[in-house]
Design an enzyme around this catalytic site. Sequence first.
Site, short mmCIF file in Angstrom:
data_model
loop_
_atom_site.label_atom_id
_atom_site.label_comp_id
_atom_site.label_asym_id
_atom_site.label_seq_id
_atom_site.Cartn_x
_atom_site.Cartn_y
_atom_site.Cartn_z
N HIS A 72 -58.43 14.25 -10.55
CA HIS A 72 -57.30 15.25 -10.20
C HIS A 72 -57.41 16.22 -11.28
CE1 HIS A 72 -54.68 12.87 -13.28
NE2 HIS A 72 -55.81 11.94 -12.99
N HIS A 95 -47.89 14.95 -7.33
CA HIS A 95 -49.24 14.93 -7.91
C HIS A 95 -50.09 14.47 -7.08
CE1 HIS A 95 -51.82 15.96 -11.19
NE2 HIS A 95 -52.33 14.66 -11.50
N CYS A 146 -52.87 21.09 -8.62
CA CYS A 146 -53.51 19.92 -8.26
C CYS A 146 -53.72 19.54 -6.99
CB CYS A 146 -52.62 18.68 -8.87
SG CYS A 146 -51.03 18.40 -8.32
#
Length: 264
Positions: free
Chosen positions: A42, A30, A152
Site C-alpha cells: 500500500h 485506506h 493510497c
Amino acid sequence: MGLLSNRVQRDSLKPGDHIYSWRAAYIYAHHGIYLGDDKVIHFTRRGQEVGTGTVLDVILVSSAQARSHQPCPTCIPPEEGHGVVSSCLNCFLAGGILYRFEYSVTPALFLAKARGGTCTLAVSDPDDVVVHRANYLLENGFGCYNVFKNNCEDFAIYCKTGLLVLDQTTLGQSGQAVSIIGGPLAAVLSTPLRLVTTNLYGMAATAVAVYCASRYAADIGMRRDVVKMSAEDLTMRLAAGLLQVVEPQISVTPARGSPQLLTQ
C-alpha cells in the site's frame, strides 16, 4: 459483497485483490493490493496513511485509531522518503473491517453506492499483472503522496488498471477525493436553482443529482484524460522528472500549496 457493503472474509481474498478498510469513524479508507500469504502492498505518506501537508492532517491523525508502538515482526519497515510499503494484513487493517473494492460495476450499481472509494466502472487487468505492478512499485516508488492527487486509492487503482490521470487541472482517480470535493460542489452548483424552485426537497434532490453526476463523470472508467502506462515507464518518468506530483508545503492555508501534477 453487494449493494450495501463490500465487506469480505479473509479466506475469500486472492492475490491481486484491491482491498480497503475504513479509518477514523469512516472519515476515510485506506487502500492496498493483497499479494497473498497475508501480505499487502500500500501507499503512504512517509509511513503515514494520510497526509496533506496542511492542518487537515491534525484532524485526520487525531481522529485515527490508536496503534501499538511496537514494530510488527513480519512487516518490512518503510524506507526513508519511500511511501510504498509492505505490511501484514493485520497491520494494514489496524483493527478495522476488511472490504474489497469492486471493478467493472454497472452504472446503476456505481450510482447506488453513494460513498465514493468503494467501486469503479473501470476494468481490472489480470491478477498477475496487478501483483507485478504492486511489487515493482514497492521497489521503485510511486512518487509523492498527496491526499487529493496521489493517494493510497490512486495507487491501488493504478495497480489494478494501469491507468493514470495526466491532466494537472483535475483530480486524480481517487473516488474518495471526488466524494470530498463533490459534496460541497453539488451544493454550490445547485444554489442557482433556488431561482427556479424554493422547495426544500427539490433542492435536495437537485444537489444529489449533481453530486452523482460529478462522481460518474470523474470515475477513472469514464474519464478521457487517462493513459495506460506500464510501471516501468511510470517509474522511469518519475525518476527523470518528466512526471511528478508536487507536495504542498506545510501551511495553514491549503489553497497556496495546492498540488500540481506536472508533465514535460
